[in-house]
Write an enzyme that holds these catalytic residues in place. Sequence first.
Site, short mmCIF file in Angstrom:
data_model
loop_
_atom_site.label_atom_id
_atom_site.label_comp_id
_atom_site.label_asym_id
_atom_site.label_seq_id
_atom_site.Cartn_x
_atom_site.Cartn_y
_atom_site.Cartn_z
N GLU A 77 50.22 -11.65 5.30
CA GLU A 77 51.63 -11.64 4.93
C GLU A 77 52.44 -10.50 5.56
O GLU A 77 53.49 -10.12 5.03
CB GLU A 77 51.76 -11.62 3.40
CG GLU A 77 51.22 -12.90 2.79
CD GLU A 77 51.68 -13.08 1.37
OE1 GLU A 77 52.56 -13.92 1.15
OE2 GLU A 77 51.17 -12.38 0.48
N HIS A 96 55.41 -5.47 -0.83
CA HIS A 96 55.19 -6.82 -1.35
C HIS A 96 54.06 -6.76 -2.36
O HIS A 96 53.02 -6.18 -2.08
CB HIS A 96 54.84 -7.80 -0.23
CG HIS A 96 54.27 -9.09 -0.75
ND1 HIS A 96 55.01 -9.91 -1.60
CD2 HIS A 96 53.06 -9.68 -0.61
CE1 HIS A 96 54.25 -10.96 -1.93
NE2 HIS A 96 53.06 -10.84 -1.34
N HIS A 98 52.45 -8.68 -6.41
CA HIS A 98 52.40 -9.85 -7.28
C HIS A 98 52.50 -9.45 -8.75
O HIS A 98 51.98 -10.17 -9.61
CB HIS A 98 51.11 -10.63 -7.04
CG HIS A 98 50.82 -10.89 -5.60
ND1 HIS A 98 49.61 -10.62 -5.00
CD2 HIS A 98 51.61 -11.39 -4.60
CE1 HIS A 98 49.65 -10.94 -3.72
NE2 HIS A 98 50.84 -11.41 -3.45
N HIS A 166 54.74 -16.46 -6.98
CA HIS A 166 53.96 -15.63 -6.07
C HIS A 166 54.13 -14.13 -6.36
O HIS A 166 53.18 -13.46 -6.71
CB HIS A 166 54.40 -15.99 -4.64
CG HIS A 166 53.71 -15.22 -3.55
ND1 HIS A 166 53.86 -15.53 -2.22
CD2 HIS A 166 52.90 -14.16 -3.57
CE1 HIS A 166 53.15 -14.71 -1.48
NE2 HIS A 166 52.55 -13.85 -2.28
MN MN Z 1 51.45 -12.23 -1.53
#
Ligand code: MN
Length: 246
Positions: A77, A96, A98, A166
Site C-alpha cells: 500500500e 495509513h 486500520h 479498511h
Molecule cells: Mn491497509
Amino acid sequence: MIKLDDALNELVIANRILANENVVDAYGHVSIRNPDKPERFFMAHMLATPEIVERTDILEFGLDGELVSDSRTPSIERFIHGGIYEARPDVAAVVHAHAEDTLPFGITNVPLRPVIHSGSFIGTQVPVWDIADNFGDTDLLVSNTAHGRDLARCLGKNHVVLMRGHGFAAAAQSLIDVIRLSVYLPRNARVQLAAMRLGDFKPLSDGEVAARFARYKPYSAQTWRAWQYWAKRAGCGHMVGKSPKS
Ligand code: MN
C-alpha cells in the site's frame, strides 16, 4: 529545514510510537517526504513491523511507488503515500492504519467529527473514500497508482480520509503533526461513539477548530513534550533530541 539524518531518526521513532499507541499493528505505516528531494519519500519495508523498525529498514520511493534502489519487499500500500505526496505538495508526512475505532465511521452514514480539543486536528471534514466507487470489487488494498490517486482526490485539502471497510490515511505538514493526528484520531472516534450511545453530541465548531490550528506549532515546546512522552512510552526516549528544532 530538517536534516535528512534527523528526519530518518524521527521516522524510526514515529514507527515505534504508532505501534505502542495501538494505531498500527503488524500492518499500517508511516512515511516522510524526502526533505531534500520532494519527489521522493521514505518508508520502512514490508517485513519490518513498526514496533521494531530500525534505520536500516527504511526504503526510499518515488511518488509512483517505485523503489529508488533496493531489493527488499516494499509495502503493497505504498501507493497511498505516493498518491498523497503527488497531490499535496504541502504534505511532508503520511500515516495509513486500520485503527478499529475509526472503522464504524467508514461503513455508516455517520460522519466522524472533531468532538474533543485534542481531536480538533482531524479538521472539520473527514471524507470517506470507497474503493468500490471507481474500482468495483477489489481486495480493498490500495495496490496501484490509480488507487492511490483516487484516494488522494477524496482526501482533497483535508487532513484525514477514512477508507471504507479498511482504515484511514492521514496527512500533515510535519511528522510530529501526523503522529499527533493519528494518535488522537481513534481517541476522538471512541469519544464520539460513546457520546452517541448517550444521545445527541456536540462537535467542535468550525471556529473552534480554526482557533486550535491557529495556536498550534509543530515544534513548539508543548508539542515536543508530547513527542518525548510518546517516545518514552514506546521505549525510545533516548532517541529523541533534548529540545525542539528551530
Ligand atoms: Mn491497509
